[in-house]
Design a protein around this motif. Structure first.
Motif, PDB file in Angstrom:
ATOM      1  N   ASN A  26       0.825  -1.211   0.000  1.00 48.79           N
ATOM      2  CA  ASN A  26       0.000   0.000   0.000  1.00 48.79           C
ATOM      3  C   ASN A  26       0.860   1.263   0.000  1.00 48.79           C
ATOM      4  O   ASN A  26       0.479   2.270   0.571  1.00 48.79           O
ATOM      5  CB  ASN A  26      -0.939  -0.011   1.212  1.00 48.79           C
ATOM      6  CG  ASN A  26      -2.105   0.933   1.020  1.00 48.79           C
ATOM      7  OD1 ASN A  26      -2.517   1.197  -0.109  1.00 48.79           O
ATOM      8  ND2 ASN A  26      -2.619   1.457   2.105  1.00 48.79           N
TER       9      ASN A  26
ATOM     10  N   SER B 199       1.952   4.548  -1.326  1.00 46.14           N
ATOM     11  CA  SER B 199       1.183   5.481  -2.170  1.00 46.14           C
ATOM     12  C   SER B 199       1.919   5.879  -3.441  1.00 46.14           C
ATOM     13  O   SER B 199       1.312   5.990  -4.508  1.00 46.14           O
ATOM     14  CB  SER B 199       0.801   6.725  -1.368  1.00 46.14           C
ATOM     15  OG  SER B 199       1.968   7.385  -0.902  1.00 46.14           O
TER      16      SER B 199
ATOM     17  N   ARG C 187       1.949   2.949  -5.904  1.00 48.48           N
ATOM     18  CA  ARG C 187       0.594   2.761  -6.442  1.00 48.48           C
ATOM     19  C   ARG C 187       0.274   3.797  -7.516  1.00 48.48           C
ATOM     20  O   ARG C 187      -0.326   3.487  -8.540  1.00 48.48           O
ATOM     21  CB  ARG C 187      -0.432   2.815  -5.315  1.00 48.48           C
ATOM     22  CG  ARG C 187      -0.413   1.589  -4.421  1.00 48.48           C
ATOM     23  CD  ARG C 187      -1.290   1.788  -3.212  1.00 48.48           C
ATOM     24  NE  ARG C 187      -2.681   1.937  -3.574  1.00 48.48           N
ATOM     25  CZ  ARG C 187      -3.561   0.937  -3.611  1.00 48.48           C
ATOM     26  NH1 ARG C 187      -3.166  -0.294  -3.329  1.00 48.48           N
ATOM     27  NH2 ARG C 187      -4.813   1.156  -3.936  1.00 48.48           N
TER      28      ARG C 187
END
Length: 198
Positions: A106, A108, A111
């Motif tokens: 996860n 950021s 992603r």
């Protein structure tokens, strides 16, 4: 045959960079979007970002370390990767630096890179800079949209592997014994596995 550019809504583009709809609209109205971004406005007033053909995408260098005490290593890693990419004939358009575990799916900034249709090449020093597990899935996903990952060195980093195993053990111990003693139990288990424990 001409290569046709793709397009995504301006709102969708903004979400890739963490902007809400209102902020993206305001940046566009104020003329503060990146200059290389091509925005098309339809007669209906809707705005779209023109995504260049696959062979014209952006090249991004991604660098990661596991903890804040490795910040100096992060800067050196960036230097090595940029130099290597340039030597391979690639001109990096952006450098993305991140601090976090290779087990954390996860992150950021990673992603955003993976979701950005403008990014066509991601350059890393080692495979595990992107992720500790599932590199092949990430690579296949990017290939599906015409992007690729270039790896400077396929060797695995032992220091980071030890950190990641410690994190996995801590997480498992936390589930079994509670958060308070998880780190201590994980360290004891790793020491025992290495033959250093009682």
């Amino acid at each position: 045959m001409d290569v046709i550019s793709k397009r995504i809504s301006l709102t969708a583009w903004g979400r890739l960079y963490g902007f809400d709809k209102a902020t993206t609209a305001r940046l566009h109205k104020q003329g503060r979007l990146p200059p290389e971004l091509q925005v098309e406005t339809l007669p209906t007033g809707r705005h779209f970002v023109i995504v260049p053909p696959d062979n014209m995408g952006r090249c991004v260098v991604y660098a990661r370390v596991s903890s804040a005490d490795q910040r100096d290593d992060l800067d050196r890693q960036v230097g090595r990767v940029v130099e290597w990419a340039t030597g391979q004939g690639h001109r990096p358009d952006e450098v993305v630096k991140e601090i976090g575990s290779g087990l954390n799916g996860n992150r950021s900034r990673l992603r955003r890179l993976v979701a950005d249709p403008l990014v066509k090449t991601i350059v890393v020093e080692h495979r595990d800079r992107l992720c500790r597990f599932g590199f092949e899935y990430l690579e296949a996903s990017l290939m599906g949209r015409g992007a690729r990952i270039l790896v400077m060195d396929d060797a695995e980093l032992e220091d980071d592997l030890v950190r990641d195993v410690t994190e996995v053990m801590t997480s498992l111990c936390a589930r079994l014994y509670g958060r308070r003693s998880a780190r201590r139990r994980a360290e004891r288990a790793l020491a025992a596995a290495a033959g250093d424990g009682p």
